[in-house]
Design a protein around this motif. Sequence first.
Motif, PDB file in Angstrom:
ATOM      1  N   ASP A  47      -0.014  18.221 -26.515  1.00  0.00           N
ATOM      2  CA  ASP A  47      -1.061  18.212 -25.493  1.00  0.00           C
ATOM      3  C   ASP A  47      -2.378  17.676 -26.051  1.00  0.00           C
ATOM      4  N   VAL A  48      -2.307  16.487 -26.647  1.00  0.00           N
ATOM      5  CA  VAL A  48      -3.499  15.875 -27.242  1.00  0.00           C
ATOM      6  C   VAL A  48      -3.462  14.370 -27.007  1.00  0.00           C
ATOM      7  N   CYS A  49      -4.484  13.842 -26.381  1.00  0.00           N
ATOM      8  CA  CYS A  49      -4.606  12.399 -26.196  1.00  0.00           C
ATOM      9  C   CYS A  49      -4.936  11.778 -27.555  1.00  0.00           C
ATOM     10  N   THR A  50      -4.211  10.740 -27.929  1.00  0.00           N
ATOM     11  CA  THR A  50      -4.453  10.103 -29.225  1.00  0.00           C
ATOM     12  C   THR A  50      -5.716   9.250 -29.230  1.00  0.00           C
ATOM     13  N   HIS A  51      -6.327   9.062 -28.092  1.00  0.00           N
ATOM     14  CA  HIS A  51      -7.578   8.296 -28.040  1.00  0.00           C
ATOM     15  C   HIS A  51      -8.743   9.112 -28.581  1.00  0.00           C
ATOM     16  N   ASP A  52      -8.900  10.352 -28.085  1.00  0.00           N
ATOM     17  CA  ASP A  52     -10.065  11.123 -28.525  1.00  0.00           C
ATOM     18  C   ASP A  52      -9.801  12.617 -28.684  1.00  0.00           C
ATOM     19  N   GLY A  53      -8.545  13.037 -28.635  1.00  0.00           N
ATOM     20  CA  GLY A  53      -8.220  14.445 -28.870  1.00  0.00           C
ATOM     21  C   GLY A  53      -8.331  15.342 -27.662  1.00  0.00           C
ATOM     22  N   ALA A  54      -8.564  14.786 -26.487  1.00  0.00           N
ATOM     23  CA  ALA A  54      -8.661  15.595 -25.270  1.00  0.00           C
ATOM     24  C   ALA A  54      -7.291  16.140 -24.877  1.00  0.00           C
ATOM     25  N   GLU A  55      -7.285  17.217 -24.106  1.00  0.00           N
ATOM     26  CA  GLU A  55      -6.036  17.767 -23.573  1.00  0.00           C
ATOM     27  C   GLU A  55      -5.486  16.831 -22.506  1.00  0.00           C
ATOM     28  N   LEU A  56      -4.162  16.644 -22.509  1.00  0.00           N
ATOM     29  CA  LEU A  56      -3.519  15.842 -21.470  1.00  0.00           C
ATOM     30  C   LEU A  56      -3.161  16.686 -20.256  1.00  0.00           C
ATOM     31  N   ALA A  57      -2.793  17.928 -20.481  1.00  0.00           N
ATOM     32  CA  ALA A  57      -2.388  18.820 -19.388  1.00  0.00           C
ATOM     33  C   ALA A  57      -3.513  18.904 -18.359  1.00  0.00           C
ATOM     34  N   GLY A  58      -3.134  18.795 -17.124  1.00  0.00           N
ATOM     35  CA  GLY A  58      -4.105  18.814 -16.042  1.00  0.00           C
ATOM     36  C   GLY A  58      -4.414  17.423 -15.524  1.00  0.00           C
ATOM     37  N   GLY A  59      -4.040  16.402 -16.300  1.00  0.00           N
ATOM     38  CA  GLY A  59      -4.204  15.028 -15.836  1.00  0.00           C
ATOM     39  C   GLY A  59      -3.121  14.692 -14.835  1.00  0.00           C
ATOM     40  N   PRO A  60      -3.333  13.677 -14.007  1.00  0.00           N
ATOM     41  CA  PRO A  60      -2.345  13.304 -13.009  1.00  0.00           C
ATOM     42  C   PRO A  60      -1.022  12.882 -13.647  1.00  0.00           C
ATOM     43  N   VAL A  61       0.077  13.227 -12.985  1.00  0.00           N
ATOM     44  CA  VAL A  61       1.406  12.822 -13.422  1.00  0.00           C
ATOM     45  C   VAL A  61       1.991  11.917 -12.347  1.00  0.00           C
ATOM     46  N   HIS A  62       2.427  10.741 -12.766  1.00  0.00           N
ATOM     47  CA  HIS A  62       3.030   9.760 -11.860  1.00  0.00           C
ATOM     48  C   HIS A  62       4.436   9.491 -12.375  1.00  0.00           C
ATOM     49  N   GLY A  63       5.439  10.113 -11.780  1.00  0.00           N
ATOM     50  CA  GLY A  63       6.806   9.968 -12.281  1.00  0.00           C
ATOM     51  C   GLY A  63       6.917  10.574 -13.662  1.00  0.00           C
ATOM     52  N   CYS A  64       7.145   9.738 -14.669  1.00  0.00           N
ATOM     53  CA  CYS A  64       7.241  10.196 -16.061  1.00  0.00           C
ATOM     54  C   CYS A  64       6.049   9.722 -16.887  1.00  0.00           C
ATOM     55  N   VAL A  65       4.908   9.544 -16.236  1.00  0.00           N
ATOM     56  CA  VAL A  65       3.695   9.100 -16.913  1.00  0.00           C
ATOM     57  C   VAL A  65       2.590  10.124 -16.665  1.00  0.00           C
ATOM     58  N   VAL A  66       1.937  10.535 -17.763  1.00  0.00           N
ATOM     59  CA  VAL A  66       0.788  11.431 -17.638  1.00  0.00           C
ATOM     60  C   VAL A  66      -0.463  10.637 -17.979  1.00  0.00           C
ATOM     61  N   GLU A  67      -1.511  10.886 -17.218  1.00  0.00           N
ATOM     62  CA  GLU A  67      -2.790  10.213 -17.425  1.00  0.00           C
ATOM     63  C   GLU A  67      -3.796  11.194 -17.995  1.00  0.00           C
ATOM     64  N   CYS A  68      -4.443  10.807 -19.074  1.00  0.00           N
ATOM     65  CA  CYS A  68      -5.472  11.663 -19.670  1.00  0.00           C
ATOM     66  C   CYS A  68      -6.608  11.830 -18.666  1.00  0.00           C
ATOM     67  N   PRO A  69      -6.983  13.079 -18.379  1.00  0.00           N
ATOM     68  CA  PRO A  69      -8.025  13.292 -17.380  1.00  0.00           C
ATOM     69  C   PRO A  69      -9.406  12.860 -17.861  1.00  0.00           C
ATOM     70  N   ARG A  70      -9.558  12.604 -19.141  1.00  0.00           N
ATOM     71  CA  ARG A  70     -10.877  12.274 -19.683  1.00  0.00           C
ATOM     72  C   ARG A  70     -11.219  10.784 -19.576  1.00  0.00           C
ATOM     73  N   HIS A  71     -10.335   9.911 -20.074  1.00  0.00           N
ATOM     74  CA  HIS A  71     -10.654   8.485 -20.082  1.00  0.00           C
ATOM     75  C   HIS A  71      -9.561   7.602 -19.481  1.00  0.00           C
ATOM     76  N   GLY A  72      -8.499   8.199 -18.929  1.00  0.00           N
ATOM     77  CA  GLY A  72      -7.507   7.428 -18.201  1.00  0.00           C
ATOM     78  C   GLY A  72      -6.387   6.803 -19.010  1.00  0.00           C
TER      79      GLY A  72
END
Length: 105
Positions: free
Chosen positions: A42-67
């Motif tokens: 549960d860590v975005c490799t861009h800046d360490g933000a949590e991924l959980a809570g970001g939109p899920v489109h099929g099998c893709v999760v979007e980081c809620p912080r920077h997309g």
Amino acid sequence: MQGWIAVCGELQLAEGEFQVVWDGDTSIAVYRTAEGWFAVEDVCTHDGAELAGGPVHGCVVECPRHGARFDLRTGEALCAPAYTPIAVFPVRLEGGVVYTRDDRE
């Protein structure tokens, strides 16, 4: 089941929902999608933000912080600003319970 962490009951999450659990100091987000169950760090490799809570489109999760977007099946970074994949973990269903574990060495 040595090393496996119980996440939730199989019927507790609807398609598109997630649950976050900790395996030691690793935060793992477990997602239920139309294609099945997937677990990722549960860590975005861009800046360490949590991924959980970001939109899920099929099998893709979007980081809620920077997309940044990641494939839940492979961990692959699909667009900027992330270029490094996220860790993926095994998921096991047994006795109506969903389990995962950090199997990295």
